[in-house]
Design a protein around this motif. Sequence first.
Motif, PDB file in Angstrom:
ATOM      1  N   ALA A  14       0.375  -1.072  -0.256  1.00 27.32           N
ATOM      2  CA  ALA A  14       0.323   0.135   0.003  1.00 27.32           C
ATOM      3  C   ALA A  14       0.790   1.306   0.076  1.00 27.32           C
ATOM      4  N   ARG A  15       1.876   0.827   0.443  1.00 27.42           N
ATOM      5  CA  ARG A  15       2.916   2.788   1.085  1.00 27.42           C
ATOM      6  C   ARG A  15       3.040   2.712  -0.604  1.00 27.42           C
ATOM      7  N   ALA A  16       3.614   1.227  -0.884  1.00 23.66           N
ATOM      8  CA  ALA A  16       4.127   1.474  -2.646  1.00 23.66           C
ATOM      9  C   ALA A  16       3.469   2.470  -3.374  1.00 23.66           C
ATOM     10  N   ALA A  17       1.905   1.662  -3.471  1.00 25.33           N
ATOM     11  CA  ALA A  17       0.847   2.194  -4.174  1.00 25.33           C
ATOM     12  C   ALA A  17       1.036   4.626  -3.947  1.00 25.33           C
ATOM     13  N   ALA A  18       0.790   4.136  -3.029  1.00 24.53           N
ATOM     14  CA  ALA A  18       0.902   5.778  -2.358  1.00 24.53           C
ATOM     15  C   ALA A  18       2.186   6.588  -3.393  1.00 24.53           C
ATOM     16  N   LYS A  19       3.256   5.930  -2.627  1.00 25.49           N
ATOM     17  CA  LYS A  19       4.833   6.848  -3.087  1.00 25.49           C
ATOM     18  C   LYS A  19       4.034   7.024  -5.243  1.00 25.49           C
ATOM     19  N   ALA A  20       3.916   5.464  -5.532  1.00 22.51           N
ATOM     20  CA  ALA A  20       3.115   5.436  -6.981  1.00 22.51           C
ATOM     21  C   ALA A  20       2.465   6.590  -7.387  1.00 22.51           C
ATOM     22  N   PHE A  21       1.352   7.306  -6.465  1.00 26.37           N
ATOM     23  CA  PHE A  21       0.314   8.091  -6.490  1.00 26.37           C
ATOM     24  C   PHE A  21       1.152   9.657  -6.559  1.00 26.37           C
ATOM     25  N   LEU A  38       1.650   8.186   3.927  1.00 26.19           N
ATOM     26  CA  LEU A  38       2.077   7.361   4.111  1.00 26.19           C
ATOM     27  C   LEU A  38       1.991   6.368   5.748  1.00 26.19           C
ATOM     28  N   LEU A  39       1.864   6.982   6.128  1.00 31.73           N
ATOM     29  CA  LEU A  39       1.795   6.628   8.139  1.00 31.73           C
ATOM     30  C   LEU A  39      -0.062   6.359   7.816  1.00 31.73           C
ATOM     31  N   LEU A  40      -1.143   7.145   7.118  1.00 34.77           N
ATOM     32  CA  LEU A  40      -2.486   7.148   7.069  1.00 34.77           C
ATOM     33  C   LEU A  40      -2.475   5.462   6.176  1.00 34.77           C
ATOM     34  N   VAL A  41      -2.114   5.610   5.494  1.00 35.33           N
ATOM     35  CA  VAL A  41      -2.538   4.351   4.505  1.00 35.33           C
ATOM     36  C   VAL A  41      -1.809   2.875   5.152  1.00 35.33           C
ATOM     37  N   SER A  42      -0.879   2.899   5.992  1.00 36.95           N
ATOM     38  CA  SER A  42      -0.298   1.669   6.324  1.00 36.95           C
ATOM     39  C   SER A  42      -1.234   1.489   7.572  1.00 36.95           C
ATOM     40  N   GLU A  43      -1.483   2.878   8.444  1.00 39.27           N
ATOM     41  CA  GLU A  43      -2.691   2.239   9.376  1.00 39.27           C
ATOM     42  C   GLU A  43      -3.350   1.642   8.502  1.00 39.27           C
ATOM     43  N   LEU A  44      -4.642   2.035   8.096  1.00 36.34           N
ATOM     44  CA  LEU A  44      -5.551   1.820   6.717  1.00 36.34           C
ATOM     45  C   LEU A  44      -5.463   0.457   6.766  1.00 36.34           C
ATOM     46  N   VAL A  45      -4.626   0.017   6.007  1.00 36.85           N
ATOM     47  CA  VAL A  45      -4.575  -1.477   4.996  1.00 36.85           C
ATOM     48  C   VAL A  45      -3.984  -1.994   6.263  1.00 36.85           C
ATOM     49  N   THR A  46      -3.125  -1.889   7.561  1.00 36.53           N
ATOM     50  CA  THR A  46      -3.152  -2.832   8.337  1.00 36.53           C
ATOM     51  C   THR A  46      -4.302  -3.054   9.701  1.00 36.53           C
ATOM     52  N   ASN A  47      -4.638  -1.882   9.535  1.00 34.98           N
ATOM     53  CA  ASN A  47      -5.876  -1.991  10.096  1.00 34.98           C
ATOM     54  C   ASN A  47      -7.565  -3.231   9.795  1.00 34.98           C
ATOM     55  N   ALA A  48      -7.469  -2.999   8.582  1.00 36.09           N
ATOM     56  CA  ALA A  48      -8.060  -4.159   7.898  1.00 36.09           C
ATOM     57  C   ALA A  48      -8.013  -4.814   7.234  1.00 36.09           C
ATOM     58  N   ILE A  49      -6.834  -5.598   7.097  1.00 32.92           N
ATOM     59  CA  ILE A  49      -6.038  -7.087   7.267  1.00 32.92           C
ATOM     60  C   ILE A  49      -6.209  -7.300   8.302  1.00 32.92           C
ATOM     61  N   ALA A  54      -8.787  -8.724   4.730  1.00 35.24           N
ATOM     62  CA  ALA A  54      -8.034  -8.496   3.625  1.00 35.24           C
ATOM     63  C   ALA A  54      -8.225  -7.119   3.228  1.00 35.24           C
ATOM     64  N   VAL A  55      -7.508  -6.453   2.526  1.00 36.42           N
ATOM     65  CA  VAL A  55      -7.663  -5.001   2.342  1.00 36.42           C
ATOM     66  C   VAL A  55      -8.558  -5.878   0.597  1.00 36.42           C
ATOM     67  N   THR A  56      -9.656  -5.081  -0.300  1.00 34.41           N
ATOM     68  CA  THR A  56     -10.578  -5.471  -1.535  1.00 34.41           C
ATOM     69  C   THR A  56     -10.200  -3.940  -2.326  1.00 34.41           C
ATOM     70  N   GLY A  57      -9.867  -2.715  -1.518  1.00 33.32           N
ATOM     71  CA  GLY A  57     -10.078  -1.798  -2.818  1.00 33.32           C
ATOM     72  C   GLY A  57      -8.778  -1.029  -2.013  1.00 33.32           C
ATOM     73  N   LEU A  58      -8.274  -0.076  -3.141  1.00 31.73           N
ATOM     74  CA  LEU A  58      -7.171   1.028  -2.465  1.00 31.73           C
ATOM     75  C   LEU A  58      -7.697   1.368  -3.426  1.00 31.73           C
ATOM     76  N   VAL A  71     -10.034   3.039   1.453  1.00 34.57           N
ATOM     77  CA  VAL A  71      -9.312   1.503   2.016  1.00 34.57           C
ATOM     78  C   VAL A  71     -10.959   1.214   2.136  1.00 34.57           C
ATOM     79  N   THR A  72     -10.995  -0.357   1.051  1.00 39.60           N
ATOM     80  CA  THR A  72     -12.192  -1.263   0.555  1.00 39.60           C
ATOM     81  C   THR A  72     -11.983  -3.076   1.580  1.00 39.60           C
ATOM     82  N   ASP A  73     -12.846  -3.131   2.252  1.00 41.30           N
ATOM     83  CA  ASP A  73     -12.767  -4.246   3.260  1.00 41.30           C
ATOM     84  C   ASP A  73     -13.746  -5.114   3.332  1.00 41.30           C
TER      85      ASP A  73
END
Length: 123
Positions: A14-21, A38-49, A54-58, A71-73
């Motif tokens: 997720a962080r890599a996707a955020a950096k690319a964006f 990057l911190l927000l994305v990490s927390e959102l994805v970690t919480n979803a997992i 799982a994460v079903t969308g970002l 973030v969709t879960d």
Amino acid sequence: MTASEPPPARAADARAAAKAFIATLVPRPAATTVQDLLLLVSELVTNAIRHAGAVTGLAFGADDTTLYVSVTDPSPERPKQRTPDLRGGTGGFGWPLITRLAKRAEIRDHSSQGKIICIEMAR
């Protein structure tokens, strides 16, 4: 909003996707804004997992003043505010951190089950 493909299986993805964006944005946000994103994305994805399995969308988006992350879960369970565990056992720091860094956090129902957490932060 542009979606990352496929949905991330780990916070690092997720962080890599955020950096690319972020690399596509002109002008690029300030370094502290990028770090916060990057911190927000990490927390959102970690919480979803951790809490939804799982994460079903970002997806990411931006306009002149705002950055958007969704973030969709698969779980309809809403994030819960709880007392942080200062002994390191059960966490409790993620959602307060998200709501502090975001200028807006909204939780929407998704399909027949699941949710989308939509975050806006100052660009």
